[in-house]
Design an enzyme around this catalytic site. Structure first.
Site, PDB file in Angstrom:
ATOM      1  N   HIS A  39      48.325  48.153  34.279  1.00  0.00           N
ATOM      2  CA  HIS A  39      46.832  47.884  35.430  1.00  0.00           C
ATOM      3  C   HIS A  39      46.510  49.204  36.084  1.00  0.00           C
ATOM      4  CE1 HIS A  39      43.923  44.413  36.306  1.00  0.00           C
ATOM      5  NE2 HIS A  39      43.326  45.751  36.288  1.00  0.00           N
TER       6      HIS A  39
ATOM      7  N   ILE B  41      31.664  50.141  31.578  1.00  0.00           N
ATOM      8  CA  ILE B  41      32.826  50.921  31.035  1.00  0.00           C
ATOM      9  C   ILE B  41      32.539  51.110  29.505  1.00  0.00           C
ATOM     10  CG2 ILE B  41      35.200  50.909  30.626  1.00  0.00           C
ATOM     11  CD1 ILE B  41      35.581  48.860  33.280  1.00  0.00           C
TER      12      ILE B  41
ATOM     13  N   GLU C 158      50.640  39.621  33.815  1.00  0.00           N
ATOM     14  CA  GLU C 158      51.136  40.814  34.144  1.00  0.00           C
ATOM     15  C   GLU C 158      51.630  40.626  35.472  1.00  0.00           C
ATOM     16  OE1 GLU C 158      47.569  43.234  33.696  1.00  0.00           O
ATOM     17  OE2 GLU C 158      47.154  42.922  35.612  1.00  0.00           O
TER      18      GLU C 158
ATOM     19  N   THR D  68      41.974  47.380  28.051  1.00  0.00           N
ATOM     20  CA  THR D  68      41.690  47.702  29.484  1.00  0.00           C
ATOM     21  C   THR D  68      41.119  46.929  30.313  1.00  0.00           C
ATOM     22  OG1 THR D  68      39.775  49.149  29.208  1.00  0.00           O
ATOM     23  CG2 THR D  68      42.072  50.124  29.235  1.00  0.00           C
ATOM     24  N   SER D  69      40.718  45.735  29.906  1.00  0.00           N
ATOM     25  CA  SER D  69      39.886  44.831  30.576  1.00  0.00           C
ATOM     26  C   SER D  69      40.800  43.574  31.237  1.00  0.00           C
ATOM     27  CB  SER D  69      39.022  44.078  29.416  1.00  0.00           C
ATOM     28  OG  SER D  69      38.002  44.725  29.123  1.00  0.00           O
ATOM     29  N   ARG D  70      41.120  42.522  30.569  1.00  0.00           N
ATOM     30  CA  ARG D  70      42.123  41.681  31.240  1.00  0.00           C
ATOM     31  C   ARG D  70      43.061  41.095  30.148  1.00  0.00           C
ATOM     32  NH1 ARG D  70      40.865  43.656  35.321  1.00  0.00           N
ATOM     33  NH2 ARG D  70      39.855  42.572  37.078  1.00  0.00           N
TER      34      ARG D  70
HETATM   35  P1  NAD Z   1      30.418  45.244  32.824  1.00  0.00           P
HETATM   36  O1  NAD Z   1      29.781  43.830  33.502  1.00  0.00           O
HETATM   37  O2  NAD Z   1      29.437  46.374  33.205  1.00  0.00           O
HETATM   38  O3  NAD Z   1      30.369  44.912  31.042  1.00  0.00           O
HETATM   39  C1  NAD Z   1      30.864  43.907  30.575  1.00  0.00           C
HETATM   40  C2  NAD Z   1      29.904  43.701  29.329  1.00  0.00           C
HETATM   41  O4  NAD Z   1      30.504  42.397  28.544  1.00  0.00           O
HETATM   42  C3  NAD Z   1      28.451  43.043  29.576  1.00  0.00           C
HETATM   43  O5  NAD Z   1      27.641  43.936  28.942  1.00  0.00           O
HETATM   44  C4  NAD Z   1      28.366  41.617  29.040  1.00  0.00           C
HETATM   45  O6  NAD Z   1      27.202  41.376  28.318  1.00  0.00           O
HETATM   46  C5  NAD Z   1      29.553  41.483  27.879  1.00  0.00           C
HETATM   47  N1  NAD Z   1      30.096  40.455  27.833  1.00  0.00           N
HETATM   48  C6  NAD Z   1      30.359  39.428  28.834  1.00  0.00           C
HETATM   49  N2  NAD Z   1      30.623  38.403  28.010  1.00  0.00           N
HETATM   50  C7  NAD Z   1      30.902  38.561  26.898  1.00  0.00           C
HETATM   51  C8  NAD Z   1      31.158  38.002  25.659  1.00  0.00           C
HETATM   52  N3  NAD Z   1      31.775  36.730  25.562  1.00  0.00           N
HETATM   53  N4  NAD Z   1      31.073  38.568  24.310  1.00  0.00           N
HETATM   54  C9  NAD Z   1      30.613  39.750  24.203  1.00  0.00           C
HETATM   55  N5  NAD Z   1      30.185  40.478  25.391  1.00  0.00           N
HETATM   56  C10 NAD Z   1      30.297  40.017  26.336  1.00  0.00           C
HETATM   57  O7  NAD Z   1      31.889  45.308  33.152  1.00  0.00           O
HETATM   58  P2  NAD Z   1      32.623  46.644  33.370  1.00  0.00           P
HETATM   59  O8  NAD Z   1      32.545  47.296  34.489  1.00  0.00           O
HETATM   60  O9  NAD Z   1      32.410  47.415  31.830  1.00  0.00           O
HETATM   61  O10 NAD Z   1      34.053  46.026  33.060  1.00  0.00           O
HETATM   62  C11 NAD Z   1      34.481  45.400  32.272  1.00  0.00           C
HETATM   63  C12 NAD Z   1      36.164  44.559  32.678  1.00  0.00           C
HETATM   64  O11 NAD Z   1      36.809  45.724  32.721  1.00  0.00           O
HETATM   65  C13 NAD Z   1      35.966  44.090  33.854  1.00  0.00           C
HETATM   66  O12 NAD Z   1      35.509  42.568  33.898  1.00  0.00           O
HETATM   67  C14 NAD Z   1      37.299  44.188  34.453  1.00  0.00           C
HETATM   68  O13 NAD Z   1      38.105  42.781  33.896  1.00  0.00           O
HETATM   69  C15 NAD Z   1      37.911  45.202  33.548  1.00  0.00           C
HETATM   70  N6  NAD Z   1      38.283  46.234  34.461  1.00  0.00           N
HETATM   71  C16 NAD Z   1      39.581  46.633  34.259  1.00  0.00           C
HETATM   72  C17 NAD Z   1      40.230  47.772  35.221  1.00  0.00           C
HETATM   73  C18 NAD Z   1      41.572  48.229  34.895  1.00  0.00           C
HETATM   74  O14 NAD Z   1      41.886  48.923  35.795  1.00  0.00           O
HETATM   75  N7  NAD Z   1      42.233  48.028  33.919  1.00  0.00           N
HETATM   76  C19 NAD Z   1      39.349  48.259  35.995  1.00  0.00           C
HETATM   77  C20 NAD Z   1      37.880  47.989  36.095  1.00  0.00           C
HETATM   78  C21 NAD Z   1      37.387  47.014  35.261  1.00  0.00           C
END
Ligand code: NAD
Length: 336
Positions: free
Chosen positions: A303, A154, A263, A232-234
């Protein structure tokens, strides 16, 4: 030969139709609601479970599904599943790693632009017939520093879009992809540097022990005054108390949040009457969420970042591939 029995939770009727048309060789059972103690009784013999994020798959549920061998969550995040309990029972878990990369990145920019161009207060005014510009002055994104925390699937789409706005990117990730940085013209910096120098910070991390409350009262001290934070993560990546404190002390000029701590209980407040309530929910955070919702410079979406037509179809298609791979014993998208 007996068909593999799969239970899907949190499915809409169109999803049921689609999955039925694509998984004809399996015995399928569907629930529109999340997994709970009532419907659990109806699936005691399933070997595959496919939840969405609101079905909390805890130790108790895992322990009660004696034939369960595989969980295919229809999401990227998997913090709703107790992985340790799965490992102990040799239950395999897969996710949908990439359905929403552009979708969530686009929503991230919807939140950023809402805040930068004061779209919500503008709408509120014009709906009342008030076309004055008072209180509606925004700011340009061009040449602002965007701090992208997490440059995975993302985060890199957020960087792609931000480049189109001519923003300057500061990125942080525990795994640095220097090729990507060169290709997309951004630089990796330390997290402290990112916090100190970003006009807008956007979070794209998984939720786990190392990211729990990454944004907290201490990290807040580093932030540039009048910055914006987008999550938009968690929800659990931000300490809700720190968010309120940051707003009060004018560290944050605004927040754009698609996710909140606790949430689920904001969404389904009726659940507060559930006998399990005390174990799973923090009332203080729920109250703080209500305070956040009512702040004029806070935009909260429910969400919803993943929720585009195209992304939902991609979720189903990958889930179908995951289930087929399980049935052929050639597993893909496994969470290790
Ligand atoms: P991804 O696994 O492709 O990327 C996550 C990145 O975070 C990786 O590059 C990883 O190295 C890095 N990372 C992990 N732990 C870390 C830390 N402690 N410090 C710094 N970097 C760290 O995941 P993504 O597809 O980009 O998705 C990210 C998050 O978005 C998902 O885990 C999910 O929780 C959330 N998400 C939310 C929605 C929504 O509807 N709001 C939808 C999809 C995903």
């Amino acid at each position: 030969m007996n068909k593999i029995k799969i239970a899907f939770f949190e499915t809409e009727p169109w999803e049921k139709d689609y999955l039925e048309s694509q998984l004809r060789n399996f015995d399928l059972i569907f629930f529109e609601e999340k997994i709970n103690s009532n419907n659990l009784k109806k699936i005691s013999d399933i070997s595959v479970l496919s939840p969405f994020v609101y079905s909390v798959i805890d130790k108790k549920i895992i322990g009660s599904l004696k034939a369960l061998k595989y969980i295919a969550t229809r999401s990227t995040g998997f913090d709703h599943i107790n992985l340790k309990a799965c490992r102990n029972k040799k239950i395999l878990v897969s996710n949908v790693p990439t359905y929403g990369e552009n979708t969530v990145a686009e929503h991230t920019f919807a939140l950023i632009l809402d805040l930068s161009r004061k779209i919500y207060p503008s709408l509120e005014k014009t709906k009342k017939g008030d076309f004055s510009l008072e209180g509606l002055r925004g700011f340009d994104l061009k040449e602002k520093n965007l701090g992208v925390v997490g440059t995975g699937n993302i985060g890199r789409h957020v960087i792609r879009i931000a480049n189109g706005f001519n923003m300057k990117i500061l990125a942080y990730d525990i795994k640095k992809d220097q090729k990507l940085a060169k290709k997309m013209d951004f630089k990796y910096v330390s997290l402290d540097y990112l916090f100190k120098n970003s006009d807008i910070i956007t979070l794209h991390l998984p939720y786990n022990k190392s990211t729990h409350h990454l944004i907290n009262k201490e990290s807040l001290k580093l932030f540039k005054k009048d910055c914006y934070l987008i999550n938009t993560s968690r929800g659990g990546i931000c300490d809700t108390t720190a968010l309120l404190q940051g707003l009060k002390n004018k560290i944050f000029a605004g927040l754009g949040l698609d996710v909140l701590e606790e949430e689920y209980f904001i969404k389904e407040e009726r659940e507060l009457l559930d006998p399990d309530f005390k174990k799973t929910c923090d009332l203080k955070t729920i109250l703080q969420n209500h305070i956040l919702i009512n702040q004029p410079n806070v935009i909260i979406t429910p969400h919803n970042a993943f929720n585009s037509k195209e992304a939902l179809l991609r979720i189903l298609d990958t889930t179908i591939e995951n289930i087929n791979s399980f049935s052929k014993n050639k597993l893909i998208n496994l969470i290790k």
